[in-house]
Motif scaffolding. Structure first.
Motif, short mmCIF file in Angstrom:
data_model
loop_
_atom_site.label_atom_id
_atom_site.label_comp_id
_atom_site.label_asym_id
_atom_site.label_seq_id
_atom_site.Cartn_x
_atom_site.Cartn_y
_atom_site.Cartn_z
N SER A 198 0.83 -1.21 0.00
CA SER A 198 0.00 0.00 0.00
C SER A 198 0.86 1.25 0.00
O SER A 198 0.49 2.27 -0.60
N GLU A 236 -5.62 -4.04 -3.46
CA GLU A 236 -6.51 -5.02 -2.82
C GLU A 236 -7.98 -4.75 -3.11
O GLU A 236 -8.82 -4.79 -2.21
N GLN A 273 -7.09 0.78 -1.05
CA GLN A 273 -7.39 -0.41 -0.24
C GLN A 273 -8.53 -0.09 0.73
O GLN A 273 -9.42 -0.89 0.93
MG MG Z 1 -2.07 -2.81 2.02
#
Ligand code: MG
Ligand code: ADP
Lengths: 256, 436
Positions: free
Chosen positions: A46, A176, A90
């Motif tokens: 991320s 994600e 995410q």
């Molecule tokens: Mg992540």
């Protein structure tokens, strides 16, 4: 430098609050390609995505990122978006009081202003979004609801893909976007991603699971570990990771 | 420069044949009271942050002016701008006087609109010595309001279309306008009122409004009040309301314009099960001063109140909020929630927000909170990552801060209008009114 690349990340070092998160990461993405990035929790996936989009709480201490003809790191987040970069979050942010319609119109208009085009009018906007909402199975009252507020996990992710479809980025980084989805929602999201694949565009898919990669087939699979890409392969690597987990990659890396 | 002598103007205004004895005596009482108290000064606790000097020294002439035909015509244009639907139920006040030509319709099943000349018990208990002492500006209003408008709704009647009360401040000299409205809602009846204060007047003017409300058992009143003056106007007002058994009052306050604004609200939840909510939004930018003072009294068991005010304070803006809640001894099972949230857009802005709770019984649920904040960086980044530049994104978030309250307005056209007005009032680059 390889001019055929859309994105070229060289020796990227990133810190947050004096902690090193990315530690010499390299990645090249050419038009038409789909790269999957996998890796254990906390490995920096991320962070990479947020750095690409320009989140300033992450500090780039060295390295460079070239996006098309620009030095990406010198651009503001909004300039990156207008250049054609899109981040699917995410954790999509809830913005009470801002309707999805306001956000999408403002985003479209910002992009249009750069290209010297007129602002989108209500009719044109509806025409643009109608099919995409159907594709993402998003109900019509959604446009008047606040951005992500009270959305289920799956709705938030489908909303990210809807925004992507509206903005038609050249490089989509999806963090994600598959997590927390049931089988049906996963199919919807996969369809959305595949819709936008083309020889000019590229995608970076950050994921934990092999199951999305069966629906959206990657050209390359990378493993991010300890702030670096420690292993790259084709779609079979994802399968192996799914079966065997990350431990063997860690051991292999530590031996080196 | 001539100095206006209030007593002389008052005496002259009483020197008319068609004023009833009841009205004459009430107005006299009000004038006497005002002469004793004078304008509220900053020494008074409730006036610590708001200085009425610009109004006191403004030489605003309170003598009533008949409406001329030009103003009536001008008014109909202003109305076009203020409400969307030309068929909307409406009462139009030009400089405080009811404009019969612009009023539509005169009579509706169970709803009547009249000039209050004789005493009217349920309203008169709301005013008198005590009110005049606590609210000197309300005394001044009563002394100078010529034609109090009385709106009554019979028992058991639900009116779904909103009734618009449009106050237009128009004229060339600096005037003091004292509109006074009394509302009595019958048992189990329902009404929605939208009260607009607008002005096409670039000259400074002062409106000092009073609204008195009595709600009988089981009635529901929604009252949304918008103030959209240009930035040279002064506005003070009092809304006082008494609620009977299980009656419900939903108030919405939106203040966008005005140079100096002071709103007082005093609600008495007088009988068991009475409930009120106040949702307020104000914009204090470019040197505006906006002050909201509310007092909610829980006088009976199981009464509930919910209050949320949101202020946006910009360059040299000043916001004041004081929300006092009193839970009296008989008010077992009372529930009072209050919040005041403020967004400071500039370091040259200032907000004084203060909740105050007085509780005289054990069995209560109360909460209050005050926040002063800046924009949320996660949200800002999310918007920018979609290509929206930072100033527009900030404008969008500032708007959103107000919009979460506006979303509670239950009349769609009013909600939309308020939203686009706020978007259009935001400073410079944050203004994205065209987007809505
Ligand atoms: Mg992540
Ligand atoms: N704001 C932050 N402050 C401190 N540490 C952070 C912050 N954000 C992320 N981290 C840390 O950076 C590491 C990488 O996080 P992240 O990029 O979210 O990993 P991934 O997405 O691969 O799970 C983690 O150890 C995480 O705790």
């Amino acid at each position: 430098m390889n001019n055929t690349n859309l994105l070229q990340i060289s020796d990227l070092h990133v810190e947050v609050e004096d902690r090193i998160i990315l530690n010499g990461l390299n990645l090249d993405v050419a038009p038409g390609e789909l790269h999957a990035i996998m890796g254990p929790n906390g490995s920096g996936k991320s962070t990479l995505a947020q750095v690409l989009a320009g989140r300033d709480k992450f500090e780039v201490t060295s390295g460079s990122i070239q996006f098309k003809d620009s030095d990406l790191l010198s651009l503001e987040p909004e300039e990156r978006a207008r250049e054609g970069l899109f981040l699917g979050f995410q954790y999509p942010v809830e913005i009470p009081g801002v309707n999805n319609a306001y956000l999408l119109k403002a985003a479209l208009n910002a992009k249009r202003a750069v290209n010297g085009k007129q602002e989108v009018d209500a009719f044109e906007f509806m025409k643009l979004i109608k099919d995409k909402m159907e594709l993402m199975q998003i109900p019509t009252d959604f446009l008047n609801r606040s951005v992500n507020e009270g959305f289920s996990g799956g709705e938030k992710k489908r909303n990210e893909i809807l925004q992507m479809l509206m903005l038609e980025p050249q490089l989509a980084v999806l963090d994600e976007t598959d997590s927390g989805l049931d089988v049906d929602a996963l199919k919807v999201v996969a369809t959305g991603i595949n819709t936008l694949r083309s020889p000019e565009r590229a995608t970076i898919l950050i994921t934990h699971y092999q199951r999305l990669l069966e629906l959206v087939v990657p050209d390359y699979v990378h493993v991010l570990y300890d702030g670096q890409i420690v292993k790259s392969g084709n779609k079979e690597l994802a399968q192996t990771l799914d079966e065997r987990g990350y431990d063997w990659v860690k051991i292999e890396t530590e031996k080196k | 420069m001539s100095t206006i002598n209030l007593q002389e103007v008052f005496d002259a205004s009483l020197d008319q044949p068609d004023i009833s004895a009841a009205s004459r005596s009430l107005r006299n009482e009000a004038m006497v009271s005002f002469n004793e108290t004078g304008f509220p000064s900053r020494k008074h606790e409730n006036w610590r942050y708001t200085d009425l000097k610009p109004i006191v020294s403004g030489e605003f002439d309170p003598s009533p002016q008949p409406i001329n035909s030009q103003q009536e015509k001008k008014a109909s244009q202003d109305i076009e701008k203020s409400i969307l639907d030309s068929k909307a139920l409406r009462l139009v006040f030009i400089n405080g006087q009811l404009s019969t030509n612009n009023t539509f319709p005169n009579e509706l099943n169970g709803l009547s609109i009249s000039k209050k000349t004789e005493s009217y018990k349920s309203i008169d208990v709301l005013q008198g010595k005590e009110l005049f002492k606590d609210y000197p500006l309300a005394a001044l209003n009563t002394a100078f309001s010529q034609r109090e408008t009385l709106i009554t709704l019979d028992e058991g009647i639900q009116i779904t279309k909103p009734l618009h009360l449009i106050h237009i401040n128009s004229g060339t000299e600096p005037r003091a306008i004292h509109p006074k409205i009394a509302i009595d809602i019958g048992t189990e009846s329902e009404l929605t009122i939208v009260q607009h204060f607008i002005s096409s007047n670039p000259e400074p003017g002062w409106t000092n409004s009073v609204t008195l409300i009595n709600q009988n058992k089981g009635s529901l009143l929604k009252l949304y009040r918008f103030q959209e003056y240009p930035h040279e106007q002064f506005h003070t007002e009092l809304l006082k309301s008494r609620l009977g058994n299980n009656a419900e009052l939903k108030l919405g306050y939106v203040d966008l314009g005005g140079k100096l604004v002071r709103n007082d609200v005093h609600i008495d939840l007088a009988e068991p099960g009475a409930a009120c909510s106040i949702d307020g939004v104000f914009l204090a930018i470019n040197g505006q001063h906006i002050d909201n003072h509310t007092l909610i009294e829980h006088s009976a068991p199981r009464t509930t109140s919910q209050e949320s005010f949101r202020g946006i304070i910009g360059e040299h803006g000043r916001g004041v909020f004081k929300g006092k809640v009193v839970v009296h001894r008989d008010a077992q099972g009372a529930d009072a929630q209050q919040s005041s949230d403020n967004l400071l857009l500039s370091e040259h802005g200032e907000i004084d927000a203060k909740p105050e709770l007085e509780i005289y019984t054990d069995d209560v649920k109360c909460s209050h909170g005050t926040t002063v904040g800046e924009l949320n960086l996660e949200q800002l980044f999310y918007l920018c990552s979609r290509g929206i530049d930072e100033t527009t994104a900030k404008g969008l978030l500032t708007f959103a801060f107000a919009n979460t309250i506006l979303q509670r307005i239950e009349v769609p056209e009013v909600r939309k209008r308020a939203a686009s007005s706020i978007a259009g009032e935001l400073p410079d680059h944050q203004n994205w009114g065209g987007l809505l």
